[in-house]
Design an enzyme around this catalytic site. Sequence first.
Site, PDB file in Angstrom:
ATOM      1  N   TRP A 319       0.828  -1.202   0.000  1.00  0.00           N
ATOM      2  CA  TRP A 319       0.000   0.000   0.000  1.00  0.00           C
ATOM      3  C   TRP A 319       0.866   1.257   0.000  1.00  0.00           C
ATOM      4  CZ3 TRP A 319      -0.388   4.200   3.254  1.00  0.00           C
ATOM      5  CH2 TRP A 319      -1.501   5.026   3.088  1.00  0.00           C
ATOM      6  N   HIS A 320       1.999   1.184   0.678  1.00  0.00           N
ATOM      7  CA  HIS A 320       2.850   2.363   0.784  1.00  0.00           C
ATOM      8  C   HIS A 320       3.580   2.689  -0.515  1.00  0.00           C
ATOM      9  CE1 HIS A 320       2.185   1.960   5.133  1.00  0.00           C
ATOM     10  NE2 HIS A 320       2.563   3.217   5.203  1.00  0.00           N
ATOM     11  N   GLY A 321       3.696   1.754  -1.396  1.00  0.00           N
ATOM     12  CA  GLY A 321       4.346   2.068  -2.660  1.00  0.00           C
ATOM     13  C   GLY A 321       4.589   0.847  -3.512  1.00  0.00           C
ATOM     14  N   PHE A 468       1.939   8.394  -1.629  1.00  0.00           N
ATOM     15  CA  PHE A 468       1.256   7.136  -1.411  1.00  0.00           C
ATOM     16  C   PHE A 468      -0.219   7.218  -1.781  1.00  0.00           C
ATOM     17  CE2 PHE A 468       4.533   7.237   2.093  1.00  0.00           C
ATOM     18  CZ  PHE A 468       5.476   6.596   1.328  1.00  0.00           C
TER      19      PHE A 468
END
Length: 468
Positions: A319-321, A468
Amino acid sequence: MVFSSLIFLYYFLPITILLYFIVPTILKNVVLFAASLVFYAWGEPVYIFLMLFSTVFDYANARLIDKFRHRKGIARTVFITSLTGSLGILGFFKYGGFVMDNLNHWFGLNVQMADLPLPVGISFYTFQTISYMVDVYRDRVPVQKNMLSFGLYVMMFPQLVAGPIVKYGDIAHQLSYRKVTLERFGEGAELFIRGLAKKVLLANNIGTLWTSVKAMPADEISVLSAWIGIIAFSFQIYFDFSGYSDMARGLGKMFGFDLMENFKYPYISKSITEFWRRWHISLGTWFREYVYIPLGGNRAGIMRQFINLLVVWFLTGLWHGASWNFVIWGLYFGLFIMMEKWFLLRWLQNSHAFVGHIYTILIVIVGWVFFEMKEISDAWTFIYTMFGFGSHNVTDTQSLYFLSTHWLLLLLMTACATPFAKQAVSYVRDKFHLAGNAAAVAMYVFLLLLSTAFLVNETYNPFLYFRF
């Protein structure tokens, strides 16, 4: 547009507040919705149509689910269509290039994808609409029939681009009925200024130290420089993101909304489990309620629980990248949480609190290396330097210079990362009443003016979580 910009502070926000409070109650949502459109379109006018499409798409699907609730097959089909559409849009813009690059690498292909910029905030507003659809499908919340109210839930500018991730059920009533008092407005203004000071005075200034360390050739970084640098980044990302969350919550209060607290002094934690109950709380809550529990949570034995945890932390990292360093970072924390659930947490609870603090801080700081370094090899090289492997000096003139020029800022940030500063202000207010409140107001005015002074000549002003 970012909160820590002069155009937001002295043009956009005052105009929005003025319009919001002069229009009748029936038009207040219209003002906030229009302001949110302007806020988002300021930097990404094209992608506003993508966000509007997502909003209308999920609004219509939720209405269909409500209409055909007693026809399970139709409701399920609409629900799956909605999830597929939302995740498909997120996947295409955020992970399409990452997936194709890996397929090209693994299978010797040469397929090229257009290098599209990532729509700001897409991970946040997509997760909000997904949570709404899931809750409507499960009949946990009533469907929102007012298109404007639903649009405001998705696109409200205080939390639009970097959270916190707000569940519809938490603010459904507030979308139609809310009241702003002078006291609540003042609380919101104080919270906003506190967040602004965190971002501008602390995160930005310590961020330049990390930038200097990171720019050094790998073979010239001493052990002390490596630790100073990554500690600086640890403070930067905390004060950057928690500062944004405070500003978002403060703005929410100023307009009558209560948004959830997203950070509760995570660096005072005594375990990794506790850390993640205090860091980015809205994201952790989202994954627990919409991924971990539906997978079975801890109800099917320890091995199944570990598998569920690995899935959750793989997705948290992703999810963060769209990069393997984020996946490694997520699984890294997932591994420690698994060990804590297995045996480590019991040992920590029976040990001195100091042991838990040191263990947690060390694990978190090392984890930030994986988070920040784009290449896994660079992360390992940096970690080797931190722990003295190779031919690196323990200290050098550069590291001593970093320390001598930043020790006071590091000490201040250490204090501000604990409840100490907030408790001190509360003590002065309670102890000295009117004089204490006047002193607190003067302090906040001073912080606003000082932040403004820094922004006038500021060239380094990123929001780390905007990517993000």
